[in-house]
Design a protein around this motif. Structure first.
Motif, short mmCIF file in Angstrom:
data_model
loop_
_atom_site.label_atom_id
_atom_site.label_comp_id
_atom_site.label_asym_id
_atom_site.label_seq_id
_atom_site.Cartn_x
_atom_site.Cartn_y
_atom_site.Cartn_z
N VAL A 16 1.29 -3.64 -5.61
CA VAL A 16 0.31 -4.47 -4.91
C VAL A 16 -0.40 -5.31 -5.96
O VAL A 16 -1.05 -4.78 -6.86
CB VAL A 16 -0.71 -3.59 -4.14
CG1 VAL A 16 -1.75 -4.45 -3.44
CG2 VAL A 16 0.01 -2.69 -3.14
N GLU A 17 -0.29 -6.62 -5.84
CA GLU A 17 -0.82 -7.53 -6.86
C GLU A 17 -1.96 -8.39 -6.33
O GLU A 17 -1.97 -8.77 -5.15
CB GLU A 17 0.28 -8.44 -7.40
CG GLU A 17 1.40 -7.70 -8.13
CD GLU A 17 2.37 -8.64 -8.82
OE1 GLU A 17 2.18 -8.91 -10.02
OE2 GLU A 17 3.31 -9.11 -8.14
N ASP A 18 -2.90 -8.66 -7.22
CA ASP A 18 -3.97 -9.65 -6.97
C ASP A 18 -4.80 -9.32 -5.74
O ASP A 18 -5.15 -10.21 -4.96
CB ASP A 18 -3.37 -11.06 -6.87
CG ASP A 18 -2.62 -11.47 -8.13
OD1 ASP A 18 -3.09 -11.10 -9.23
OD2 ASP A 18 -1.57 -12.12 -8.02
N VAL A 19 -5.10 -8.05 -5.58
CA VAL A 19 -6.02 -7.61 -4.53
C VAL A 19 -7.27 -7.07 -5.22
O VAL A 19 -7.19 -6.16 -6.05
CB VAL A 19 -5.40 -6.52 -3.64
CG1 VAL A 19 -6.44 -5.95 -2.68
CG2 VAL A 19 -4.22 -7.09 -2.86
N ALA A 20 -8.44 -7.64 -4.92
CA ALA A 20 -9.70 -7.21 -5.53
C ALA A 20 -10.11 -5.88 -4.89
O ALA A 20 -10.72 -5.86 -3.81
CB ALA A 20 -10.78 -8.27 -5.33
N LEU A 21 -9.78 -4.79 -5.54
CA LEU A 21 -9.97 -3.47 -4.94
C LEU A 21 -11.44 -3.15 -4.71
O LEU A 21 -11.77 -2.41 -3.78
CB LEU A 21 -9.32 -2.40 -5.81
CG LEU A 21 -7.81 -2.50 -5.98
CD1 LEU A 21 -7.28 -1.37 -6.87
CD2 LEU A 21 -7.09 -2.49 -4.64
N ALA A 22 -12.32 -3.69 -5.51
CA ALA A 22 -13.75 -3.42 -5.33
C ALA A 22 -14.31 -4.09 -4.08
O ALA A 22 -15.38 -3.72 -3.60
CB ALA A 22 -14.53 -3.87 -6.56
N ASP A 23 -13.59 -5.08 -3.55
CA ASP A 23 -14.12 -5.87 -2.44
C ASP A 23 -13.46 -5.53 -1.10
O ASP A 23 -13.68 -6.24 -0.12
CB ASP A 23 -13.92 -7.36 -2.72
CG ASP A 23 -14.67 -7.81 -3.96
OD1 ASP A 23 -15.71 -7.19 -4.28
OD2 ASP A 23 -14.22 -8.77 -4.62
N LEU A 24 -12.66 -4.48 -1.03
CA LEU A 24 -11.98 -4.14 0.21
C LEU A 24 -12.98 -3.73 1.28
O LEU A 24 -13.79 -2.82 1.07
CB LEU A 24 -11.00 -2.99 -0.02
CG LEU A 24 -9.78 -3.24 -0.92
CD1 LEU A 24 -8.97 -1.96 -1.05
CD2 LEU A 24 -8.92 -4.36 -0.38
N ASP A 25 -12.92 -4.37 2.44
CA ASP A 25 -13.74 -3.91 3.55
C ASP A 25 -13.06 -2.73 4.22
O ASP A 25 -11.96 -2.31 3.82
CB ASP A 25 -14.03 -5.04 4.54
CG ASP A 25 -12.77 -5.64 5.17
OD1 ASP A 25 -11.72 -4.97 5.17
OD2 ASP A 25 -12.85 -6.78 5.67
N ALA A 26 -13.69 -2.17 5.25
CA ALA A 26 -13.17 -0.95 5.86
C ALA A 26 -11.77 -1.17 6.45
O ALA A 26 -10.89 -0.31 6.31
CB ALA A 26 -14.13 -0.47 6.95
N ALA A 27 -11.54 -2.30 7.07
CA ALA A 27 -10.23 -2.57 7.68
C ALA A 27 -9.15 -2.70 6.62
O ALA A 27 -8.04 -2.18 6.78
CB ALA A 27 -10.30 -3.83 8.54
N ALA A 28 -9.47 -3.41 5.53
CA ALA A 28 -8.50 -3.57 4.45
C ALA A 28 -8.20 -2.25 3.77
O ALA A 28 -7.06 -1.97 3.40
CB ALA A 28 -9.00 -4.59 3.44
N PHE A 29 -9.23 -1.41 3.63
CA PHE A 29 -8.99 -0.10 3.02
C PHE A 29 -8.11 0.76 3.90
O PHE A 29 -7.23 1.47 3.41
CB PHE A 29 -10.31 0.62 2.72
CG PHE A 29 -10.09 1.96 2.08
CD1 PHE A 29 -9.71 2.05 0.75
CD2 PHE A 29 -10.22 3.13 2.82
CE1 PHE A 29 -9.48 3.29 0.16
CE2 PHE A 29 -9.99 4.37 2.24
CZ PHE A 29 -9.62 4.44 0.90
N ARG A 30 -8.31 0.71 5.21
CA ARG A 30 -7.43 1.47 6.12
C ARG A 30 -5.98 1.00 5.99
O ARG A 30 -5.05 1.82 6.01
CB ARG A 30 -7.91 1.33 7.56
CG ARG A 30 -9.17 2.12 7.87
CD ARG A 30 -9.40 2.22 9.38
NE ARG A 30 -9.59 0.91 9.99
CZ ARG A 30 -10.78 0.32 10.12
NH1 ARG A 30 -11.88 0.93 9.69
NH2 ARG A 30 -10.88 -0.86 10.72
N GLN A 31 -5.78 -0.29 5.83
CA GLN A 31 -4.44 -0.84 5.64
C GLN A 31 -3.83 -0.32 4.35
O GLN A 31 -2.66 0.08 4.30
CB GLN A 31 -4.50 -2.37 5.62
CG GLN A 31 -3.14 -3.05 5.46
CD GLN A 31 -3.27 -4.56 5.34
OE1 GLN A 31 -4.35 -5.13 5.46
NE2 GLN A 31 -2.15 -5.23 5.08
N LEU A 32 -4.64 -0.32 3.29
CA LEU A 32 -4.17 0.18 2.00
C LEU A 32 -3.85 1.67 2.08
O LEU A 32 -2.82 2.13 1.55
CB LEU A 32 -5.24 -0.08 0.93
CG LEU A 32 -4.88 0.39 -0.48
CD1 LEU A 32 -3.77 -0.47 -1.05
CD2 LEU A 32 -6.10 0.33 -1.38
#
Length: 239
Positions: A16-32
């Motif tokens: 997984v490239e170029d994803v700002a992990l500190a900025d993941l919202d709840a929906a993006a974190f569930r996807q991850l």
């Protein structure tokens, strides 16, 4: 958000490239998290995390234990703290300093290994348990969050199958380990500086090559504390 991923190995692992992990919202974190459950291992590049950021990211998966950095030495195949009642659920490594070549880390996918085993041998292994230090775990477990079936080998040193003679324990462990570390279920990760690797400690084994002489390797480490007592699929099905 769209999370671009690149497969790493045959059947497990994703980059997984170029994803700002500190900025993941709840929906993006569930996807991850769902991606991690499917792939068992994720490699992040261009993530933007520093030392403290890694621990904060890990804390989104569970209680995090920071550990001393891993150096240049070689290690054997195994999972972290297999001898505990509830082994760590996940592990994190962050490449702070790596040699230009060599010093790679290897990973093995144990659900994929189980699928390689002939049905009659699988049936035998599903009824067996392995003792690691003071605790005994099923040799075949059900991944508690996905229901996927997986070998659980722990570490080879000083482990034995309970309730069978020593010679039979050694024979069966040798067979299981040959599947668990087969080329078809392993991948080699050559480190790039800044890489973060997150893997499921219940379903993925790892080992480290030594860094070449005269070079150094520094990998920041953290564990996600265990929250599950391991159960065999046969016990779940019979319940």
């Amino acid at each position: 958000m769209s999370m671009v991923q690149e497969p790493l190995g045959a059947g497990f692992g994703a980059l997984v490239e170029d994803v700002a992990l500190a900025d993941l919202d709840a929906a993006a974190f569930r996807q991850l998290y769902a991606l991690w459950q499917r792939q068992h291992l994720l490699v992040f590049r261009g993530h933007g995390l520093d030392r403290e950021g890694l621990l904060a990211f890990g804390a989104r998966f569970g209680q995090v234990d920071p550990l001393p950095d891993l150096g240049a030495g070689e290690t054997r195949w195994g999972v972290d703290l297999a001898w505990t009642e509830r082994p760590p659920f996940g592990c994190l490594l962050h490449a702070r300093q790596v040699p230009e070549s060599g010093g790679a880390t290897w990973f093995a996918c144990l659900p994929a290994a189980l699928r390689l085993i002939a049905p009659d041998l699988q049936a035998r292994l599903r009824w067996l348990a392995v003792q690691h230090g003071p605790n005994v775990h099923p040799m075949v477990i059900m991944q508690p969050e996905t229901g996927e079936h997986s070998l659980f080998l722990g570490s080879r040193r000083e482990s034995r199958i309970t309730d069978v003679p020593i010679a039979e324990s050694e024979r069966l462990l040798n067979i299981a380990w040959s599947y668990g570390t087969a080329e078809a279920v392993t991948l080699c990760h050559p480190w790039q500086r800044g890489d973060i690797v997150l893997w499921n400690n219940l379903t993925v084994m790892h080992r480290h090559d030594a860094a070449p002489a005269g070079t150094s390797r520094k990998l920041q480490r953290a564990r996600i504390q265990g929250r599950y007592t391991l159960a065999a699929p046969i016990e779940k099905e019979a319940a």
